[in-house]
Every structure is written in C-alpha cells, then in structure tokens.
Design an enzyme around this catalytic site. Sequence first.
Site, PDB file in Angstrom:
ATOM      1  N   GLY A   1     -45.732  21.448  65.911  1.00 43.89           N
ATOM      2  CA  GLY A   1     -47.070  21.285  66.472  1.00 43.89           C
ATOM      3  C   GLY A   1     -47.054  21.524  67.967  1.00 43.89           C
ATOM      4  O   GLY A   1     -46.566  22.550  68.439  1.00 43.89           O
ATOM      5  N   ASP A   2     -47.551  20.561  68.718  1.00 43.36           N
ATOM      6  CA  ASP A   2     -47.569  20.676  70.184  1.00 43.36           C
ATOM      7  C   ASP A   2     -46.541  19.741  70.824  1.00 43.36           C
ATOM      8  O   ASP A   2     -46.689  19.331  71.958  1.00 43.36           O
ATOM      9  CB  ASP A   2     -48.968  20.389  70.731  1.00 43.36           C
ATOM     10  CG  ASP A   2     -49.443  18.970  70.454  1.00 43.36           C
ATOM     11  OD1 ASP A   2     -49.027  18.396  69.424  1.00 43.36           O
ATOM     12  OD2 ASP A   2     -50.212  18.435  71.255  1.00 43.36           O
TER      13      ASP A   2
END
Length: 179
Positions: A89-90
């Site tokens: 993800g981030d």
Amino acid sequence: LEEELRHQALHDPLTQLPNRTLFKDRVEHALKRRRVDDKTIAVAFLDIDEFKTINDTLGHAAGDKLLVTIAQRLRESLRTSDTPARLGGDEFAALLEDVADAADVAIPAQHILESVAAPIELEGTLHSVRGSVGIAIRQPGQGAPELLRNADVAMYSAKTGGKGRYKVFEERMSSGAVR
C-alpha cells in the site's frame, strides 16, 4: 529466469524496492551481525498521510506515480548502509544501521519527512503530501518481530499526534496501542 523469479519474489513490482519478506530478512541479518559488534539498528516505518485522498481524487495512476516517486526519494534520503523497502500500500520502511540512540535517528527521520514533503507533479498540478514515521531502536534481546511491531506502533502514534512528524518508540506506546 531463476534470477528474475527470485527478484520478483523479493521486490515490490511497482517501486522495485525490497518487499516485506526481503526487508524482514535483512532486519534479521542485521540483528545477527549486531550480536557480534555491539552496534545497534533501528527500523523506521513510513506511512503516507492522506494517500487515499490522492487515489480517490486523482486516480490510481497518480497514486502509483506518487508511490514510485516516494520510493526514489526514500532511496536518495537514506545512507548507503541503510535499506529502504515498500511493505505494501502506502507503507514503506527503512532499516537504519549503526545507530546508538534517539539522536542518531533524528537526522534520517527528518530527511525522510522532508523528501516526502517535497512537491510532486500529479495530473498537471503540484501536490504536497506528508508522511508519518515511527522508529524503533533495537533493545537488548529484541528480535525482528518486536522491532517491526514497535516501529509500527510508533508510526501510528506519529499519525495520531498530528501527522507529518516522526516518533521514536517508547514502551508506554505499547500499552496505548493495546488499549
């Protein structure tokens, strides 16, 4: 072909940074080396604040461009002895080697935050994002799972403390996370 498959298994396909599996392995190796020379390591977790907003408003291609840019900036902001990774993800991480205390992680943490905050052009417009960083410094007898968990706890503490900042793990954060 074998080498390519190994690379794919151990690296994030978007950013080409080490993935969670390779990162954990590097942390474990660093811990084994530190048993010999008494130096210590730290792990920094980085989460991009409001990343979902970029994806939702500008689209996933812009989000991917942001992630690739952050990965490159992370590589450039760390020392050559440190290891950046994308966990998914981030979320990114960095293995910081040869640190003694919280003062030793302040400079790399600031470099990470500044590199993330530098404006980036997405969809024809300059955008600034911030990141939250949590850092855990290895304590005696601590293994990779505890070190990674503590960095994650510190990162969430940084996020809840106002985002765009870093926090170094303190034992009292664990009880707060459990609550």
